[in-house]
Motif scaffolding. Structure first.
Motif, short mmCIF file in Angstrom:
data_model
loop_
_atom_site.label_atom_id
_atom_site.label_comp_id
_atom_site.label_asym_id
_atom_site.label_seq_id
_atom_site.Cartn_x
_atom_site.Cartn_y
_atom_site.Cartn_z
N ALA A 163 -6.21 -0.50 -5.85
CA ALA A 163 -5.57 0.75 -4.94
C ALA A 163 -4.69 0.66 -3.69
N LEU A 164 -5.55 -0.82 -2.54
CA LEU A 164 -5.36 -1.33 -1.57
C LEU A 164 -3.68 -2.46 -1.54
N PHE A 165 -3.93 -2.82 -3.26
CA PHE A 165 -3.05 -4.26 -3.48
C PHE A 165 -1.91 -3.49 -3.85
N VAL A 166 -1.79 -1.77 -4.29
CA VAL A 166 -0.71 -1.26 -5.67
C VAL A 166 -0.25 -0.61 -4.27
N GLY A 167 -1.13 -0.29 -3.23
CA GLY A 167 -0.57 0.69 -1.69
C GLY A 167 0.56 -0.39 -0.80
N GLN A 168 0.20 -1.44 -0.68
CA GLN A 168 1.48 -2.37 0.01
C GLN A 168 2.45 -3.05 -0.85
N TRP A 169 2.56 -1.99 -1.88
CA TRP A 169 4.36 -2.22 -2.12
C TRP A 169 5.32 -1.75 -1.89
N PRO A 170 5.48 -0.06 -1.72
CA PRO A 170 5.99 0.57 -0.70
C PRO A 170 7.21 0.03 -0.08
#
Length: 79
Positions: A53-60
């Motif tokens: 979740a933290l990894f994907v949360g850095q994409w925006p």
């Protein structure tokens, strides 16, 4: 396309090619990618997959920056 106001600072062939290709993409594609990443991160967090979740949360943020770059290339042109 607008002409370059400073001929001493011209784009290289790689930058020109990238800008020509990215200008073809719709600007809202990057907005929807950012929204999708936020939603995916929330789902991963609900599923107790905190690291993912933290990894994907850095994409925006990068998606939104790419969208801004895309918009600038469309408005200003590459040269």
């Amino acid at each position: 396309m607008p002409t370059n106001s400073n001929p001493e600072h011209s784009e290289g062939p790689v930058a020109k090619a990238i800008e020509q290709q990215t200008a073809k993409l719709p600007s809202d594609l990057f907005l929807w990618a950012a929204v999708g990443a936020i939603a995916a991160s929330a789902v991963l967090k609900i599923m107790k997959k905190d690291k993912e979740a933290l990894f994907v949360g850095q994409w925006p943020a990068p998606f939104l920056l790419l969208g801004l770059y895309n918009k600038l290339v469309k408005l200003e042109g590459s040269e």
